[in-house]
Motif scaffolding. Structure first.
Motif, PDB file in Angstrom:
ATOM      1  N   PHE B 129       0.834  -1.188   0.000  1.00 46.20           N
ATOM      2  CA  PHE B 129       0.000   0.000   0.000  1.00 46.20           C
ATOM      3  C   PHE B 129       0.877   1.250   0.000  1.00 46.20           C
ATOM      4  N   VAL B 223      -5.152  11.313   2.124  1.00 44.86           N
ATOM      5  CA  VAL B 223      -5.441  10.783   3.456  1.00 44.86           C
ATOM      6  C   VAL B 223      -5.797   9.304   3.437  1.00 44.86           C
ATOM      7  N   SER B 225      -5.185   5.086   2.103  1.00 42.22           N
ATOM      8  CA  SER B 225      -4.181   4.129   1.674  1.00 42.22           C
ATOM      9  C   SER B 225      -4.495   3.686   0.254  1.00 42.22           C
TER      10      SER B 225
ATOM     11  N   PRO C 219     -12.168   2.960   3.815  1.00 40.73           N
ATOM     12  CA  PRO C 219     -11.211   3.935   3.288  1.00 40.73           C
ATOM     13  C   PRO C 219     -11.188   5.230   4.090  1.00 40.73           C
ATOM     14  N   GLY C 243      -2.550  -1.244   5.682  1.00 46.27           N
ATOM     15  CA  GLY C 243      -3.126  -0.088   4.994  1.00 46.27           C
ATOM     16  C   GLY C 243      -4.082   0.700   5.871  1.00 46.27           C
ATOM     17  N   ASP C 244      -4.854  -0.016   6.711  1.00 48.07           N
ATOM     18  CA  ASP C 244      -5.798   0.674   7.586  1.00 48.07           C
ATOM     19  C   ASP C 244      -5.071   1.515   8.629  1.00 48.07           C
ATOM     20  N   SER C 246      -2.039   2.759   8.294  1.00 49.08           N
ATOM     21  CA  SER C 246      -1.421   3.882   7.602  1.00 49.08           C
ATOM     22  C   SER C 246      -2.454   4.972   7.304  1.00 49.08           C
ATOM     23  N   ALA C 247      -3.660   4.564   6.874  1.00 49.96           N
ATOM     24  CA  ALA C 247      -4.724   5.546   6.637  1.00 49.96           C
ATOM     25  C   ALA C 247      -5.103   6.233   7.942  1.00 49.96           C
ATOM     26  N   ASN C 250      -2.396   8.789   8.797  1.00 50.05           N
ATOM     27  CA  ASN C 250      -2.481   9.955   7.913  1.00 50.05           C
ATOM     28  C   ASN C 250      -3.704  10.815   8.224  1.00 50.05           C
ATOM     29  N   GLN C 251      -4.854  10.159   8.412  1.00 50.55           N
ATOM     30  CA  GLN C 251      -6.070  10.922   8.681  1.00 50.55           C
ATOM     31  C   GLN C 251      -6.053  11.482  10.103  1.00 50.55           C
TER      32      GLN C 251
END
Lengths: 318, 300, 412
Positions: B129, B223, B225, C219, C243-244, C246-247, C250-251
């Motif tokens: 990712f 914001v 992935s 997402p 991925g979750d 990392s999101a 970031n968020q």
């Protein structure tokens, strides 16, 4: 000879060939393939009872496949029921569920029928995921389906499972064939081709529609039971909406107008998957490409294409 | 269920402001994807199940353009433009070949395209990712409104999305081509009988839909992935929105998107484990009571 | 016209028929030991599969260069099970039945591992699970298979180690108000409960003031993040991963979440570190795979060899897969054969030298799961090596509490 007797004869020969095959050449991979094919082909053919024979496009048919798998695996794990009663009870429960779902859905037409079936499948799937105490949630029903041998038949044994699947595949397809060829099937075709006229002729539309919806669900659940036996458990993927897609794609690849189309489509879909996942990590790319070639090159299912091709050939030679 | 928390939230202005903006953000980004989906269905009567792929490609293209150029604005425009072209090509070379056939044939083609592009993305950008990271211009502290938190990037996103929605509504309602599209959604035979080139029209609609999905992917990329297959969950949610709002209705999609956004925003406080089930139930109810959706017109 | 029609038909029929029959031709392996590796090469967790594959290739090449397994070369067959149980079960069976494979290294997540477990029970071949951390796979005697071994972390071990570390961290900083945020599915629910159980065992006075359950692969986590911020906890425990996670980071950055509370997770690993541009300082994290922990030259060298060859960092699954090959190598050496069935009794209770062991050694306990592997917790910094101040978990404590837990579950 009546067509029924002729087809019955063919069915018997095919069954004999399938059951005799392991004696001639022993290939566990072939047996696995037939087991998986019987699950998908019964499921896809049952969808074609709706799509091809009755013109009812369902996007959510997979819920009954999943329902069959879960109901059977749960009955085997949670109760002391023997194989046959658990199996019959599963089909009965599916019929009941389909009666409820169908009663709500069938009054919707065309694409809205497709959407509402899909929406109900999504709800069903989310219930499976959330109801962890019963279904194991996303981890599924693990730990295997208990072995209960009846009359020397151990369904967890691959060869025995193969024989059961071959039998159910042939019998199931023959039964569906019989349904489409019956007067009931004629009524469905009339509704499919011209609903207004059928209504005008005094045919109450909802009754045959609901009947075929329930029948199709029961055959889908039959496929689901076989799938649960193959994986020895039940997993949410068996009830998720891509599984409905699998059946739709099998029907479209094989041919919507030919009775054996869904069977052929299932075989092609499984074979494409098996070959390409073995050859390359990018199997989606290759598989997608081949499906595009089929779809754009033939513009209809393989069997439909072959039949038309032959019809054209005969016309030209005359 | 945690209704106490929900009541407490409604009693606090800060909580209402924050969760409302959260809901708007969630909803408006979904709207951009759903708008294209609903437009394509309205005019062509096709459920474009490859729409999530447009969104995914938009995000990846924006990621690469930002890497290469350093400009986020350029990245967003490039993603939108590229996906508009892609949408036209998709319609011309694939979908157009099976018009008039069984609708399920279009579905089969969409499936093949999803398979192909998920793998192509893996081939080009890798299986892991990625995260684009926040563009420098937006690396600022959150704004506080009435005690509620609103990040500047999200305020910008809401503004851009609302502008796009307004432009779309205006474009469809006022311009000639927009009126043709609206008319085609209502009565395609009539439009074609009037001698309008439906071939170009269909390609245009797919281009517009693809462009919007690409923009949404690019706008969300900082914001979220990025991974192969990321379009799938977005497709499901936008599909639900178009069904609830009414297939073919832009206004319906906007309201449904905001509605679902708000449901998620407050649902996470009041009934965190049941928001999805509630959304599906809403979809079933709408279909049963008003099959064409809240704002859709019954299909002829 | 007629001829053409017939011709097309024949070609099509022949093509389809040959395509369908192709997979049934059994293939032999010669003298090599063929190992089947069902794994995940597509979808959102493909990285775990490809990084397992890399590690296995690295080890196979090393072992082959040294003469192979009891004189036989290793040949690896990888196939994508797409993280679907039925597909994973199918390829596992096919590998053994017609693919000429003698044993399996099952590099799939729990959903696949439980399906493979049934196949292994059925076929009685040697199998290493290198992806599934779900404790019951080996802890529950009903689920255990006689020839299957787990060469991976086990959930309960991580929960105990994490609980102990968090309790100490919470005491030091006087953090009593906690929130949790974990994926809304069985792993997320069960593991959160287990973590909190052990956390409370070590520090009874903590209070969980709010819990958020985003969907797996959701997402947009905005509403979850704002909910957490408003609850104003002192610290947050999250089981989001890959991925979750990392999101989420970031968020969360957008809302300055990391300034508002301390965040703890077992799951910050190299792929997450790689994907995040603005890593906040001070996230308390477990080490999944980490080159500097255990601080052994062999570990550092292994990580570097991996990076040099593949141009990316190893994952947690990489070391788990590599360790399974090391077990295989050691068992074959001890037994003098590469025959899977003969290796089963040798593997049970075997201790090997291994760069990923907390003291350079890992043991395959007689309940077919590994112990003494590296579990450590430290905190993040924005620059390499990204995680610092790593403290090793106390394996004596882990095993004591694990035994109590097994009794409580009725497993022993």
């Amino acid at each position: 000879m009546t067509p029924l007797a002729r087809e019955g004869g063919i069915a018997l020969i095919v069954l004999a060939l399938l059951l005799g095959a392991p004696a001639l050449f022993s290939s566990p991979a072939f047996e696995d393939f037939i087991i998986r094919l019987s699950a998908l082909a019964l499921f896809a053919s049952s969808l074609n009872l709706l799509v091809g024979a009755s013109g009812m496009i369902s996007f959510g048919h997979g819920m009954f496949y999943g329902f069959g798998a879960y109901a059977f695996a749960l009955l085997m794990q949670r109760t002391a029921l023997s194989l046959l009663p658990a199996f019959l009870l599963t089909l009965g429960l599916t019929a009941l569920a389909a009666l409820l779902v169908g009663g709500v859905c069938i009054r919707l037409k065309t694409i809205y029928f497709a959407f509402v079936t899909l929406a109900i499948q999504m709800l069903f799937y989310s219930v499976i995921i959330s109801w962890e105490s019963l279904t194991g949630g996303d981890q599924g029903l693990r730990g295997g389906i208990p072995r209960r041998v009846i009359a020397g038949l151990d369904i967890n044994h691959q060869r025995h499972l193969y024989q059961v699947c071959a039998l159910l595949l042939v019998v199931g397809l023959f039964a569906m064939r019989h349904i489409t060829a019956s007067p009931f099937g004629m009524t469905l075709r009339m509704i499919r081709d011209n609903e207004a006229r059928a209504a005008f002729l005094g045919i109450p539309l909802w009754r045959p529609k609901l009947a075929v919806f329930v029948l199709a669900a029961v055959f889908a659940a039959l496929g689901g039971v076989l799938a649960s036996l193959f994986v020895s458990g039940a997993y949410p993927e068996l009830a998720d909406w891509p599984i409905s897609g699998q059946a739709i794609f099998a029907v479209m690849l094989g041919g919507i107008e030919s009775f054996l189309g869904p069977l052929a489509g299932s075989a092609i879909l499984l074979a494409l998957n098996d070959i390409f996942t073995r050859i390359t990590e990018y199997h989606g790319l290759v598989q997608g490409g081949v499906i595009l070639l089929f779809a754009l090159g033939l513009r209809r299912g393989v069997l439909d294409f072959l039949r038309r091709d032959r019809a054209r050939g005969e016309a030209a030679s005359r | 269920m945690d209704l106490e928390a929900l009541v407490a939230c409604f009693g606090s202005l800060a909580c209402v402001v924050t969760q409302t903006t959260s809901g708007l953000i969630v909803g408006l980004l979904l709207f951009l994807v759903a708008a294209g989906l609903t437009l394509i269905f309205g005019v062509l009567k096709i459920v474009n199940f490859a729409h999530g792929t447009f969104y995914m490609l938009g995000a990846y293209i924006a990621y690469s353009v930002l890497r290469a150029s350093g400009s986020y604005g350029l990245a967003v425009l490039a993603a939108g433009a590229a996906m508009a072209v892609f949408g036209v090509a998709f319609e011309r070379f694939l979908i157009a070949r099976v018009y008039g056939g069984n609708v399920l044939m279009q579905l089969l083609i969409c499936y093949a395209v999803v398979l192909i592009f998920d793998d192509l993305v893996k081939l080009v950008w890798g299986a892991d990712f990625h995260a684009m990271g926040m563009p420098d211009a937006f690396q600022r502290a959150p704004i506080f409104i009435a005690g509620g938190v609103v990040p500047p990037f999200y305020a910008g996103l809401i503004a851009v999305s609302l502008c796009l929605a307004a432009l779309l509504g205006l474009g469809l309602g006022v311009t000639r081509i927009g009126k043709i599209i609206t008319a085609a959604a209502d009565n395609p035979q009539m439009v074609s009988a009037l001698g309008i080139n439906t071939t170009a029209l269909f390609a245009l609609v797919f281009g517009l839909g693809g462009g919007l999905a690409g923009l949404a992917g690019a706008l969300a990329a900082p914001v979220r992935s990025l991974s192969p297959g990321m379009g799938f969950s977005v497709l499901i949610e936008s599909f639900i929105i178009t069904v609830i709002g009414g297939m073919g209705s832009i206004a319906g999609a906007l309201l449904a998107a905001i509605g679902i956004g708000l449901l998620r925003g407050f649902g996470t406080i009041g009934f965190p484990l049941f928001t999805d089930g509630l959304i599906y139930a809403a979809m079933i109810l709408v279909l049963l009571l008003r099959p064409s959706g809240l704002f859709g017109r019954e299909m002829v | 016209m007629t001829k053409e029609g017939v011709c097309r038909r024949t070609v099509l029929t022949a093509g389809v028929a040959s395509m369908i029959s192709m997979p049934f031709v059994a293939r032999g392996a010669g003298n090599a030991v063929r190992i089947g590796v069902p794994t995940v090469l597509s979808g959102p967790i493909a990285l775990l599969g490809t990084s397992s594959r890399n590690a296995l290739m690295l080890e196979a090449d090393r072992i082959n260069a040294g003469g192979g397994l009891a004189g036989r070369k290793i040949e690896l067959i990888f196939q994508d099970g797409k993280a679907q149980p039925q597909e994973t079960a199918r390829i596992a069976r096919e590998m053994i039945n017609s693919g000429g494979c003698e044993l399996l290294i099952d590099a799939t997540p729990s959903s696949g591992a439980f399906a493979v477990q049934e196949v292994v029970r059925d076929l009685g071949v040697l199998c290493f699970h290198t992806g599934s951390e779900t404790s019951s796979l080996t802890a529950d005697p009903k689920l255990r298979a006689p020839t299957a071994f787990r060469c991976a972390r086990q959930g309960v071990h991580d929960s105990i180690a994490g609980g102990a570390y968090l309790a100490q961290f919470a005491s030091e900083h006087k953090f009593n108000k906690w929130a949790t945020c974990s994926p809304d599915y069985a792993y997320g629910h069960d593991t959160t409960v287990q973590f909190l159980d052990f956390f409370r065992h070590f520090k009874p006075d903590i209070e969980i003031i709010t819990q958020a359950w985003p969907k797996l692969g959701q997402p947009d986590l905005t509403e979850v993040i704002t909910k957490l911020i408003q609850a104003k906890p002192q610290a947050l425990f999250t089981l989001l991963y890959a991925g979750d996670l990392s999101a989420f980071i970031n968020q969360g950055n957008v809302y300055a979440l990391f300034g508002a509370m301390s965040v703890c997770t077992p799951n910050v690993d190299y792929p997450v570190l790689n994907a995040i541009k603005n890593l906040p300082d001070g996230i308390q994290s477990g080490t999944r795979y980490f080159e500097d922990f255990p601080a052994l030259p062999a570990n550092k060298a292994w990580g570097e060899a991996y990076r040099t060859r593949f141009g990316e960092y190893p994952t947690n699954w990489s070391w788990q897969s590599a360790a399974s090959m090391m077990f295989l190598e050691a068992a074959a050496k001890k037994a003098g054969t590469a025959d899977g069935k003969a290796l089963v009794p040798v593997l049970s209770g075997l201790t090997i030298d291994c760069p990923f062991g907390v003291d350079g050694r890992i043991t395959m306990r007689d309940d077919h799961t590994i112990i003494d592997y590296a579990i450590g917790w430290g905190h993040t910094i924005a620059k390499p090596p990204f995680i610092t101040g790593v403290k090793a978990a106390d394996w004596g404590q882990i095993i004591e509490l694990e035994t109590a837990w097994k009794k409580q579950q009725g497993y022993i």
